[in-house]
Structures are given as structure tokens and as C-alpha cells.
Design a protein around this motif. Structure first.
Motif, PDB file in Angstrom:
ATOM      1  N   SER A 105       4.797  -2.694  -0.658  1.00 42.34           N
ATOM      2  CA  SER A 105       4.503  -3.762   0.730  1.00 42.34           C
ATOM      3  C   SER A 105       5.754  -3.885   1.518  1.00 42.34           C
ATOM      4  O   SER A 105       5.597  -3.825   2.751  1.00 42.34           O
ATOM      5  N   TRP A 106       6.937  -4.096   1.077  1.00 42.87           N
ATOM      6  CA  TRP A 106       8.044  -4.226   1.644  1.00 42.87           C
ATOM      7  C   TRP A 106       8.594  -2.865   2.634  1.00 42.87           C
ATOM      8  O   TRP A 106       8.877  -2.970   3.838  1.00 42.87           O
ATOM      9  N   GLN A 107       8.389  -1.806   1.816  1.00 40.24           N
ATOM     10  CA  GLN A 107       8.607  -0.439   2.503  1.00 40.24           C
ATOM     11  C   GLN A 107       7.852  -0.139   3.622  1.00 40.24           C
ATOM     12  O   GLN A 107       8.128   0.393   4.870  1.00 40.24           O
ATOM     13  N   HIS A 108       6.371  -0.433   3.524  1.00 37.96           N
ATOM     14  CA  HIS A 108       5.461  -0.017   4.310  1.00 37.96           C
ATOM     15  C   HIS A 108       4.901  -0.979   5.379  1.00 37.96           C
ATOM     16  O   HIS A 108       4.271  -0.806   6.051  1.00 37.96           O
ATOM     17  N   ASP A 109       5.240  -2.307   5.074  1.00 37.56           N
ATOM     18  CA  ASP A 109       4.928  -3.260   5.996  1.00 37.56           C
ATOM     19  C   ASP A 109       3.640  -3.366   5.863  1.00 37.56           C
ATOM     20  O   ASP A 109       2.925  -3.852   7.083  1.00 37.56           O
ATOM     21  N   GLN A 110       2.777  -3.470   4.853  1.00 38.73           N
ATOM     22  CA  GLN A 110       1.439  -3.700   4.595  1.00 38.73           C
ATOM     23  C   GLN A 110       1.121  -4.449   3.601  1.00 38.73           C
ATOM     24  O   GLN A 110       1.998  -4.364   2.492  1.00 38.73           O
ATOM     25  N   PRO A 111       0.063  -5.206   3.458  1.00 37.02           N
ATOM     26  CA  PRO A 111      -0.407  -5.982   2.244  1.00 37.02           C
ATOM     27  C   PRO A 111      -0.517  -4.990   0.956  1.00 37.02           C
ATOM     28  O   PRO A 111      -0.865  -3.830   1.134  1.00 37.02           O
ATOM     29  N   ALA A 112      -0.356  -5.380  -0.066  1.00 39.31           N
ATOM     30  CA  ALA A 112      -0.439  -4.600  -1.282  1.00 39.31           C
ATOM     31  C   ALA A 112      -0.908  -5.667  -2.600  1.00 39.31           C
ATOM     32  O   ALA A 112      -0.452  -6.743  -2.296  1.00 39.31           O
ATOM     33  N   GLY A 113      -1.146  -4.809  -3.670  1.00 41.55           N
ATOM     34  CA  GLY A 113      -1.312  -5.659  -4.793  1.00 41.55           C
ATOM     35  C   GLY A 113      -3.012  -6.264  -5.147  1.00 41.55           C
ATOM     36  O   GLY A 113      -3.844  -5.396  -4.702  1.00 41.55           O
ATOM     37  N   LEU A 114      -3.147  -7.274  -5.661  1.00 42.41           N
ATOM     38  CA  LEU A 114      -4.309  -7.768  -5.938  1.00 42.41           C
ATOM     39  C   LEU A 114      -5.261  -7.805  -4.690  1.00 42.41           C
ATOM     40  O   LEU A 114      -5.146  -8.272  -3.754  1.00 42.41           O
ATOM     41  N   GLY A 115      -6.454  -7.041  -4.987  1.00 38.67           N
ATOM     42  CA  GLY A 115      -7.539  -7.285  -4.078  1.00 38.67           C
ATOM     43  C   GLY A 115      -7.422  -5.913  -2.766  1.00 38.67           C
ATOM     44  O   GLY A 115      -8.226  -5.779  -1.986  1.00 38.67           O
TER      45      GLY A 115
END
Length: 882
Positions: free
Chosen positions: A567-577
Motif C-alpha cells: 500500500s505504501w509503495q503503490h499509494d493504493q488501499p490494500a489488505g482486508l476487503g
């Protein structure tokens, strides 16, 4: 066509800087030769010297495919152990560690094994493309998300592995691999696609002549749509006018079973018409079951994957909300599903489509017939809730009958109807329109049976009583409907108000946050009111180490850390859901500025279920002002650092310039005295010898003061000034400064004026003490022996002042603004005579670093000078009671 638009078209056709190119081998069904064609193209690239690697290739045991794979460099697969089964997947990290020019990735729509970085293989391909690696890949047309329902209608098989259509649309090249259905069936029978047992099952279930023909047509249509888009781009490159994209497609959805089908149909229509599109849900405030919310959330997530915009409106009427939003967005096409035709809608013509046609003047309205695939409506829990509402209606009608019977002897007949109307209103406010109408009907029967002559009979003797009953039923229905609508509007307003209040409350708190830590504390306080989630704020240092700056202090598992890293590298939400590492407990949202993420917001639901779309949208909305506040705090810190750096450079330059002259003077005097003592020795009288030694000592002390200024300058300027602020009492600073200068101040009459009650200072205590020492030493040096010297402290709401007044020669008014200039020396005054001219300059730098200033005024008894240190006051800390 303008040259600018033509240039834009040419630039759009060029490969994006740093991004790889994607070539897709598209087929109508398994076995048409996609993988073989991809390997054939890879062999040609290898012969031309291209650095390539096979990331993952599924040969399915086909001899000719395995033969074509021979000789190609292959990346070893990554192995997973999942529930006792050994699974293999493409090693994405291994490829990125030493990226080649070209990578072969078979079966683009494949679902990765649990524990992989991404849920889908097409997401791995996107990361490879972002890293500048070219990719060859294969996919069958039935795996396109927008065609999922159409494929189900054709084959009767629900394809589970799908990919968004935009992945195919962004491909740089699409190559259609075609094989006539008869030849494909012949390959199946010969065992060239599947083993014989699987081949017979496939022919019976999927690979029929009709199915393959229809799938072949879909594949050709998809390829033709891409060719049409390429053709339009080529025309624009030649300077010709491309077809203009006008209007917007709006698709209205509800939480029914056909929501996802409607979204997929809207995606295909938007693609054919080259229209941007939005999925709109109008929340009228009605009660929704958990299943309805889940279906609605799934449809909205599907729309986001397909490239559509998701909009949620709140209003009283679905039709009015859709038409109004269409006017605001200048939409040209409105797509809705066919609503279930209730009896009253059939009779009155008040279905959603009819109301849209009546209200949407100039708007194209399309209705998708979804009645063919009805499914059982509500679950038992919803039935249970509705039964309770209808039970309330029955109880209210019975209670109203008892109350009316009790007061029937004191009230006239028309007034008794008000009791039943009150019951209808109560039910409408507490439940919905259906129970309210039931209560009205029961009240109508009870009113007739108990109070209309002849009583205890449904027979109506008088004609005027018939009209009374009809008016009662009409009024009960109207009031129930009105109360129900008002309740829905109230619920919608409450939801809107809660979101607006959250944003306003956060904005109000952020206005008082002056630094990064204060902003992070405000964020934690904002989310602490949500009892069903945990929140933490992560940042990553330059060394790559994660730090929990605020919120829940928990150790992150490897999968959580990997999701946060992505998420930090790609500047996008990640993880649950999400589709990226969804197996963890945390949903990560980067709060970003212009140069990338500033902090990572992590949200973990306590029930470990994915956050609903509405909640994620609210968190994202709250994240925007948080990101802006963090960026503002970072900018303030950079400006403060730049200001301190400028002052530091000025003081450093002053010091270096003074070394060549002011430090040379005491050294020259000391050297002369020492040479005289060495050359003349005993010939020098004792008194002269003592005088030379005392002069040497005085010059050494003078040199020591210069070196002390040098050390102070180093503290101010070496590597930039860094203030280690803390809360300190002004009386402690004064006492420490007087203690340090006790030998210097001994010949003077020192007076102090320090009140008992003074606010605390938020400063670097050592620097402010040294500034006060410089001023005191300056005043002592030029005060007459036995003269008065006064140290006073006073404060108001904005600042606190240290004042040092003496009875020396003073400073002329025309020189008071110049005494803080570098190396300014006057014939008299506090800066006159000897010295480097740095003492007050350093003092000004120390105070200025804290946002303060130094001023000069008249001294004691209209003699000498008064130097005052002005320091700003900060909001006082809350002291804990003992």
C-alpha cells in the motif's frame, strides 16, 4: 482538428515512460491454441536476442505445447502449503529481483493461492508492467467480468474466475486466436485438449457446437471493439475528428438479486457507446436486511472493478433522485432494472420506469427485464423483523379499540376515530408503510364493528356512516403514509448529519493541530468513537523500519506488513476487503501528499469482517483532511527549518569573518607579554612582571569568552539548529543564569523582580539561559563598579519578557537598531570598545530561533540601557493533580 489534440493522440499511442507493454492472446475457449501461439511468439523473440523468461505456463500435458516451451528460460515456481496441499504459483518477487525484458504469464484470470500478495494473477501482471517489464499473456473471453451473465445464459455455467474489462482495454496489443468449433471438438475427441475422460465430460457440459459458436462470436466482438477503438485513435493521429463522447450513462441499482447483472450490462453498454458511467443507489431510508446490504455492496464493488463511478444519494423518491442527479451530471442515458409489478402499480401506472419516463424529459430511459431470474426474496431474519412490525400493528389496533371503548360513553362518535388515527400514526412512525396500512384496515373494521350502528355487526344501517368510514380509511392511509415517509427522511437526514458532523468535527480539531504529532492524535481521537474497529497510524523511516506513530500498538504479522508495504509503495488501499493480500485483519489506506504517502491509516474491524463500502468511503473522506493537515504540518516544519538554517548561516558567516581579526588581537597581546618575559627575564622589575602576567591572564580570559561564543555558535549552527523544547519555569532560567555569572556580577548591586505566578515557557532551556547570560555579561562589563543592575520578568497573554537594565554609558537612540548587526562596534555603549561583536548577535539568533525578538530601551535612572528578550507563550499544559 487542432494540432494540440493531434499531438495528444500521438502521445497517447506512445508507450508510457517506465511502463511495460502488454500483449494478450485472446481465445473463445480452452484448446484453441492461445498458449501455443504465445510460446511461438516468445521463441521468435528469443531468436532475436530478447531477454525473456517464462513466469508461469500451463501446458496441461499437451505434447506440442511442451515442445514449444523447451528452450525458453523459466522462472522457478513458488510453492505454498495450504491445508495440507502443495500449491505452486508464479514467483513475482523472484522475477522482480532480476527483471527481464519480457515475461510469459499464462491464464490471466487465474486466482492465486491463499497467502499470495495479490488475489488475482492479472494484479501480478499489473505490477510487472509498472516495473517496466513487457508481458505476454493469454485469456479466454468467458473470463471477462462484463460478459459473465451473458456467458452464463449461453452455456449455463457460472464462471467464477473473472477479470475487469479495463485490463483488456489497456492492453497494447490483442491477438485473436481463432479455431472453428468443429476443429476444436475434433481436438477434444482426440485428447489434445483434455484427457479422454475429461474431454467427454467437457463436450457434454460446455463444449457443444452451439456454445462454442456463441463464444466465438463474443471473442470476435471483443476483438472488433478493440480494433474499432484503435481505428478511431489512428484517425485522430491523422488530424481527423474522432467521434465525440457525449453525456454519461447512469445505472440505478437496488439491493435485489439482479444488481450485479444490471451493473455488467451497464458496463457493456457504456463500452459500446463510449460513455463514462456511474452506478447510483438512492437511499430512501427504508429498512434493509443484511442480505440486501451485502448484495448492494457486492454490486458497488463490481462497478468499481469494471471502471464505473459509485454514487450514493439520499432522498424521498428514487425516480426524482435519479432524474435530478442525471441533470446535474448531464447524463444522456439512464438504465434501470424492471421493478416487481405490484397490483397498485399495475393499476395506477406508478412503476419506477413509468415515473422516470414522466419526469425525465429529454432523457433516454432503458429498462432491463430482470424478471426471468427471480430468486427467493428475504431471509428468515427479515421475515421475523417484518412479523414483529405487523404484530405491532395488530396490538396497536386492539389497544386503540379498548381505549375507544373505554371513552365511548364520554365522547361523541366522530371523536372516537381520533383514537384509531393516533394508533395508525404510532405504527407508521415506529415501523413502515405496510404495518401502518394494516393497522388502518384493522382500525377501520373495529370502528365499524364496535361503534357504527348497528354495533357488533359489519352491517352499516345509515348511508352517511358509509361515507364516514371511507373518509376514516382514507385519512388513516394518508397519515400513515405521511408518517412513514417522514421517518425515512429523518433516518436519511440522520445518516447525512452524522457524516457531515464527523467531517466538521475533524476539521475543527485539525485547525488547532500545529504539528505532525498533534494531527495524528486528532486522527486517533476521531476514530476512537467507533467502538467496532481498531485504528493505528504507521509511518516508514528511511531505513525501511515501520513505526506505529499513534493508535493501537500491535505487532504486525508478515502478511499484514506485506500489505502495508504494498500500500505504501503503490499509494493504493490494500489488505482486508481488497484484492491485494486480503487475508489479513487490517485494511490499509495511505494518506498521501503531493510526493507520496505521509502516513498509513490502518483499520481493523473487531469482528474481522470486511468494512462495508459506505464505511470505507467515509474513512476515505475523513482521510483527505487528515492528509492535508499532515502536509501542512510537514510544510510548516520545512519552512521553520529553512528559517533556522538561514539564521544559522548568517551567524556562522559572522563567526568565520571575526576569527581573522578579533581572535588575533588577544593572541598578539599574549605573545608580546610572553616574549618580553622570556627575553628580559629577571631584568624586568617585579611590578612590571606582575603587570605583564595580569595582562596575559586578562587576554586569556578574553580569548576564553570568544571561544565560548564559538561554542555557542556551533550549538546553533552545526548541522542546522534543532530545538529540544520542553516546559520550563522562567524563575529557574533566571536563577541559573545568575548562578553562572556570580563572579562577574559580584562588584554590582543586582536587583531581581520575578513574580511568583508566571506562565511556563515551551523553549530550549539551555539556549534561552545562554542568551540571558550573554545579556547579563554584556551589562556587567560596561556597568560602573558598585552600580545597579536589575533583572525583571513580566508576562501578558501573548508573550513573556526578560529585562536586564544597567547604569552604563548606554546606547544612542540612532544606534539601537544596529547593535545586533554583525560586527557593529560603536565608540561607546554596550557594543563599544573590545569584543568580537557576536555576543548580542548570538543572543538574537537564540531568541529568534524560538520565534522571539530582542529590543533595546532606556536604562536605570535614565542612564545605561535595557535589553529585553521577548518570547512567545504557548497554550499551557494540563497539570495532573496530586
Amino acid at each position: 482538428m487542432s494540432d494540440t489534440r493531434r499531438a495528444d493522440a500521438l502521445l497517447a499511442d506512445m508507450p508510457q515512460g517506465g511502463r511495460g507493454r502488454l500483449k494478450v492472446f485472446l481465445g473463445a475457449a480452452p484448446g484453441v491454441g492461445k498458449t501455443y501461439a504465445m510460446l511461438q511468439a516468445a521463441q521468435a523473440q528469443l531468436r532475436q536476442g530478447v531477454d525473456l523468461r517464462a513466469g508461469v505456463v500451463e501446458t496441461h500435458g499437451r505434447a506440442e505445447t511442451e515442445a514449444m516451451l523447451a528452450g525458453l528460460p523459466q522462472q522457478p515456481l513458488r510453492r505454498f502449503d495450504y491445508r495440507g496441499m502443495a500449491l505452486t504459483e508464479m514467483d513475482l518477487d523472484g522475477i522482480l529481483a532480476q527483471p527481464p525484458k519480457l515475461v510469459l504469464v499464462d491464464e490471466l484470470a487465474h486466482t492465486n493461492a491463499p497467502g499470495s500478495r495479490h488475489a488475482k494473477r492479472w494484479q501480478d501482471v499489473e505490477e510487472l508492467l509498472d516495473a517496466g517489464v513487457d508481458v505476454y499473456t493469454t485469456v479466454n473471453v468467458q473470463h471477462l467480468e462484463a460478459l459473465n451473465d451473458q456467458v452464463h445464459d449461453i452455456t449455463g455455467v457460472q464462471v467464477r474466475e473473472t477479470l475487469p474489462d479495463w485490463v483488456l482495454q489497456e492492453a497494447d496489443e490483442i491477438l485473436l486466436i481463432d479455431l472453428p468449433p468443429r476443429e476444436l471438438l475434433e481436438r477434444l475427441r482426440e485428447g489434445k485438449v483434455y484427457v479422454p475422460e475429461q474431454a467427454r465430460a467437457a463436450i457434454d457440459a460446455f463444449f457443444s457446437q452451439t456454445n462454442l459458436t456463441a463464444l466465438r462470436e463474443l471473442a470476435m466482438q471483443t476483438a472488433a471493439a478493440r480494433v474499432d477503438a484503435d481505428l478511431n485513435r489512428r484517425y485522430r493521429q491523422r488530424g481527423l475528428e474522432a467521434p465525440a463522447v457525449r453525456g454519461r450513462l447512469l445505472v440505478g441499482i437496488d439491493g435485489d438479486h439482479q444488481a450485479e447483472r444490471l451493473v455488467r450490462h451497464a458496463s457493456r453498454v457504456a463500452e459500446r457507446r463510449h460513455l463514462p458511467w456511474s452506478v447510483v443507489y438512492v437511499d430512501t431510508g427504508g429498512a434493509r436486511s443484511e442480505e440486501v446490504r451485502s448484495r448492494l455492496q457486492g454490486a458497488q464493488q463490481l462497478a468499481e472493478r469494471l471502471g464505473g463511478e459509485v454514487v450514493t444519494l439520499r432522498g424521498e423518491s428514487v425516480a426524482k433522485g435519479l432524474v435530478q442527479h442525471a441533470a446535474e451530471r448531464r447524463a444522456s442515458l439512464l438504465l434501470v432494472g424492471r421493478s416487481r409489478q405490484r397490483l397498485r402499480r399495475r393499476l395506477l401506472g406508478r412503476g419506477l420506469a413509468e415515473r422516470l419516463l414522466r419526469l425525465g424529459e429529454g432523457l433516454e430511459v432503458s429498462v432491463l427485464d430482470t424478471e426471468v431470474d427471480r430468486r427467493p426474496p428475504s431471509p428468515r431474519a427479515t421475515h421475523h423483523t417484518r412479523l414483529l412490525d405487523y404484530g405491532l400493528a395488530v396490538v396497536a389496533a386492539i389497544t386503540a379499540s379498548l381505549v375507544a371503548w373505554a371513552v365511548a360513553h364520554t365522547l361523541e362518535l366522530p371523536n372516537i376515530s381520533l383514537v384509531f388515527l393516533a394508533a395508525v400514526l404510532l405504527v407508521a412512525v415506529r415501523s413502515s408503510l405496510g404495518p401502518a396500512l394494516l393497522c388502518a384496515g384493522l382500525s377501520f373494521i373495529a370502528y365499524d364493528f364496535l361503534f357504527i350502528p348497528p354495533t357488533f355487526s359489519l352491517t352499516i344501517a345509515r348511508q352517511e356512516d358509509v361515507l364516514t368510514l371511507l373518509f376514516f380509511l382514507l385519512m388513516a392511509g394518508l397519515t400513515g403514509n405521511l408518517a412513514s415517509r417522514q421517518r425515512r427522511q429523518l433516518d436519511a437526514l440522520r445518516d447525512t448529519q452524522s457524516e457531515t458532523t464527523a467531517l466538521l468535527d475533524l476539521s475543527r480539531k485539525l485547525t488547532a493541530a500545529t504539528d505532525r504529532q498533534a494531527v495524528l492524535n486528532v486522527a486517533v481521537q476521531q476514530f476512537e468513537t467507533w467502538r467496532d474497529v481498531e485504528v493505528c497510524l504507521l509511518s516508514r523511516g528511511r531505513d525501511g523500519v515501520w513505526k506505529v506513530e499513534a493508535g493501537a500498538q500491535r505487532l504486525l504479522a508478515d502478511q499484514e506488513r506485506a500489505a502495508a508495504e504494498w500500500s505504501w509503495q503503490h499509494d493504493q488501499p490494500a489488505g482486508l476487503g481488497t484484492d491485494t493480500l486480503p487475508g489479513g485483519r487490517w485494511w490499509w489506506l495511505p494518506l498521501s501528499g503531493e510526493e507520496g504517502p505521509l502516513v498509513l491509516l490502518g483499520v481493523s474491524p473487531r469482528d474481522e469482517a470486511p468494512l462495508p463500502v459506505g464505511r470505507r468511503r467515509l474513512i476515505a473522506a475523513l482521510g483527505q483532511p487528515l492528509a492535508q493537515a499532515l502536509a501542512r504540518a510537514q510544510l510548516a516544519e520545512e519552512l521553520e527549518a529553512a528559517r533556522l538554517h538561514g539564521e544559522t548561516e548568517q551567524l556562522r558567516s559572522a563567526l568565520l569573518a571575526s576569527v581573522s581579526h578579533d581572535l588575533r588581537t588577544p593572541l598578539t597581546a599574549m605573545r608580546g607579554s610572553i616574549d618580553s618575559l622570556l627575553s628580559l627575564g629577571e631584568a624586568i622589575p617585579m611590578d612590571d612582571r606582575r603587570e605583564l602576567l595580569e595582562g596575559t591572564r586578562d587576554e586569556a580570559e578574553r580569548l576564553d569568552r570568544y571561544i565560548q561564543n564559538l561554542l555557542d555558535m556551533t550549538r546553533l549552527g552545526h548541522g542546522g539548529l534543532k530545538l529540544a523544547r520542553d516546559w520550563v519555569a522562567p524563575v529557574d532560567i533566571v536563577a541559573s543564569a545568575l548562578q553562572r555569572l556570580r563572579p562577574v556580577l559580584a562588584p554590582l548591586q543586582v536587583e531581581t523582580g520575578v513574580p511568583e505566578q508566571l506562565p511556563l515557557l515551551y523553549v530550549h532551556a539551555a539556549l534561552i539561559e545562554q542568551a540571558l547570560v550573554n545579556v547579563l555579561e554584556n551589562a556587567a562589563r560596561f556597568s560602573p563598579s558598585g552600580g545597579r543592575l536589575r533583572v525583571a520578568v513580566e508576562a501578558d497573554e501573548a508573550e513573556l519578557r526578560f529585562s536586564v537594565a544597567d547604569q552604563g554609558p548606554g546606547i544612542p537612540p540612532d544606534e539601537r537598531e544596529r547593535i545586533f548587526d554583525m560586527f557593529y562596534t560603536a565608540a561607546r555603549g554596550d557594543r563599544g570598545g573590545q569584543g568580537t561583536g557576536l555576543g548580542l548577535a548570538i543572543c538574537q539568533g537564540m531568541v529568534g530561533a524560538h520565534g522571539g525578538r530582542v529590543t533595546v530601551g532606556e536604562g536605570l535612572d535614565h542612564r545605561g540601557a535595557t535589553l529585553t528578550l521577548h518570547l512567545p507563550l504557548h497554550p499551557q499544559p494540563q497539570l495532573e493533580e496530586e
